[in-house]
Design a protein around this motif. Sequence first.
Motif, PDB file in Angstrom:
ATOM      1  N   SER A 160      -2.303   0.739  -4.190  1.00  0.00           N
ATOM      2  CA  SER A 160      -3.502  -0.128  -4.667  1.00  0.00           C
ATOM      3  C   SER A 160      -3.026  -1.184  -5.155  1.00  0.00           C
ATOM      4  CB  SER A 160      -3.839   0.653  -6.222  1.00  0.00           C
ATOM      5  OG  SER A 160      -4.415   1.971  -5.718  1.00  0.00           O
ATOM      6  N   THR A 161      -1.959  -1.573  -5.711  1.00  0.00           N
ATOM      7  CA  THR A 161      -1.509  -3.076  -5.651  1.00  0.00           C
ATOM      8  C   THR A 161      -1.640  -4.008  -4.415  1.00  0.00           C
ATOM      9  OG1 THR A 161      -0.118  -2.316  -7.571  1.00  0.00           O
ATOM     10  CG2 THR A 161       0.453  -4.554  -6.516  1.00  0.00           C
ATOM     11  N   VAL A 162      -1.324  -3.208  -3.416  1.00  0.00           N
ATOM     12  CA  VAL A 162      -1.140  -4.040  -1.959  1.00  0.00           C
ATOM     13  C   VAL A 162      -2.582  -4.376  -1.630  1.00  0.00           C
ATOM     14  CG1 VAL A 162      -0.234  -3.700   0.073  1.00  0.00           C
ATOM     15  CG2 VAL A 162       0.971  -3.128  -1.522  1.00  0.00           C
ATOM     16  N   LEU A 163      -3.314  -2.977  -1.942  1.00  0.00           N
ATOM     17  CA  LEU A 163      -4.876  -3.494  -1.377  1.00  0.00           C
ATOM     18  C   LEU A 163      -5.710  -4.355  -2.058  1.00  0.00           C
ATOM     19  CD1 LEU A 163      -5.973   0.401  -0.900  1.00  0.00           C
ATOM     20  CD2 LEU A 163      -5.261  -1.369   0.843  1.00  0.00           C
ATOM     21  N   ILE A 164      -5.257  -4.815  -3.253  1.00  0.00           N
ATOM     22  CA  ILE A 164      -6.026  -5.766  -4.203  1.00  0.00           C
ATOM     23  C   ILE A 164      -5.542  -7.256  -3.498  1.00  0.00           C
ATOM     24  CG2 ILE A 164      -6.975  -4.263  -5.813  1.00  0.00           C
ATOM     25  CD1 ILE A 164      -4.658  -5.928  -7.614  1.00  0.00           C
ATOM     26  N   THR A 165      -4.469  -7.095  -2.896  1.00  0.00           N
ATOM     27  CA  THR A 165      -3.855  -8.575  -2.363  1.00  0.00           C
ATOM     28  C   THR A 165      -4.689  -9.306  -1.160  1.00  0.00           C
ATOM     29  OG1 THR A 165      -2.482  -7.605  -0.766  1.00  0.00           O
ATOM     30  CG2 THR A 165      -1.616  -8.045  -2.980  1.00  0.00           C
ATOM     31  N   PRO A 166      -4.755 -10.560  -0.905  1.00  0.00           N
ATOM     32  CA  PRO A 166      -5.623 -11.040   0.102  1.00  0.00           C
ATOM     33  C   PRO A 166      -5.413 -10.426   1.464  1.00  0.00           C
ATOM     34  CG  PRO A 166      -4.557 -12.957  -1.124  1.00  0.00           C
ATOM     35  CD  PRO A 166      -3.888 -11.392  -1.628  1.00  0.00           C
ATOM     36  N   ILE A 167      -4.347  -9.531   1.512  1.00  0.00           N
ATOM     37  CA  ILE A 167      -3.974  -9.201   3.158  1.00  0.00           C
ATOM     38  C   ILE A 167      -5.161  -8.102   3.462  1.00  0.00           C
ATOM     39  CG2 ILE A 167      -2.864  -6.907   2.121  1.00  0.00           C
ATOM     40  CD1 ILE A 167      -0.925  -7.340   4.519  1.00  0.00           C
ATOM     41  N   LYS A 168      -5.528  -8.241   4.697  1.00  0.00           N
ATOM     42  CA  LYS A 168      -6.552  -7.660   5.421  1.00  0.00           C
ATOM     43  C   LYS A 168      -6.247  -6.134   5.626  1.00  0.00           C
ATOM     44  CE  LYS A 168      -8.680 -11.592   8.120  1.00  0.00           C
ATOM     45  NZ  LYS A 168      -9.181 -12.114   9.217  1.00  0.00           N
ATOM     46  N   ARG A 169      -6.994  -5.318   5.493  1.00  0.00           N
ATOM     47  CA  ARG A 169      -6.713  -3.835   5.523  1.00  0.00           C
ATOM     48  C   ARG A 169      -6.200  -3.550   7.125  1.00  0.00           C
ATOM     49  NH1 ARG A 169      -9.692  -1.566   1.348  1.00  0.00           N
ATOM     50  NH2 ARG A 169      -9.574  -2.992  -0.526  1.00  0.00           N
TER      51      ARG A 169
END
Length: 378
Positions: free
Chosen positions: A203-212
């Motif tokens: 979840s932490t990684v998913l809320i970063t600007p990185i595209k899915r």
Amino acid sequence: MKNILTIIKKEFARFFKDRRMVLSVFLPGIMIFLLYTLMGTVMSDVNKVDEDYKYTAYVINIPEDDKISPLLLSVLDLKQYESEEAAKTAVTDGNLDLVISFPKDFIEGIGGDVPPDVKIYFNASVDNSLNGFNVVNAILEVFKSPAFSVNVSGGGDVAEEKDMAGKILSMVMPMLMFSLLASGCIAFAPEAIAGEKERGTLSTVLITPIKRWQLALGKIISLACFATLSGLSSFIGLILSLPKLMDGAVSGATAAFYSVGDYFMLLGLIVSVVLVIISLFSIVSAFAKSVKEANSLIAPLMIVIILLGVFSMFTTAPAVGLFAIPLLGSGLAFSALMSFTLTPLGFVLAIISNLVVAAALITLLSFMFKSERIMFNR
């Protein structure tokens, strides 16, 4: 590209810092080596025949002639018992191999209107007793019809050691390869996605600007590398154990029966099968809320994969079209490769079908990473 490399580095760091994960990749190769080597040793001991061994027997009314008796005495070690019943009991208990009862005037009765009946008592549950019966019966078979004989001066089995060894290996290879490769994939696939969901790190990684899609691709590339390492481990374990397994299957057989091209085809099949299995398990892991749930959902898939291997074992002369069925075609290719009957077309169809399915599953996983309902369990 930078974000993808960052995810890959993160996955590799997590993987190599966990000794259990590293062991799970190399465990299939170790298991294949140990299992196949043990199988070869056991089969070698079973097939090993002591040329000096004589079958213990209690013989009643042994013929007094210069043909049958010398042949029997060359393979039998005669024992004395109080009675025929006592000798039969010894055979039942495994203390005696055979009880052979010739009728009186056996020689004179050969060729008469009523042929003499020889009674042979043996214990089929004891290898030496069963083998002794086959040997004695073969000797007597020559004298059943004086008018002609069969395979006395020639003839016999024309199968080569190569063909016999290939037939045996083709029966065991698909199921064992599928079960061990799947076991290697299940060791780290649930942890890669469901494990991070459970710990909250995903979840932490998913809320970063990185595209899915970058996150999904980074995960997939990492898992593909781990899966390939597992496949290579299994391949190396198989290559190291094959000489012992071949010799155990058929005495005198060697791994040299298979060419370098055969080994490369075997490696290609292993890697393509691993890619399909790891992609399938990753899909399940993405749906699951925890590692425990992922493992429970993967268990039925494991059974199906193993059953495909079992089905491949008992499918003889499959149609070319069956090689185009993902996983099943690979099982058939494993079997055909071991029996020296795999055609280039069958091999190509098995590889392509696996790669197509793996690509489709990877695409599906990329879309799943874009779904908040799946990733955040909403």
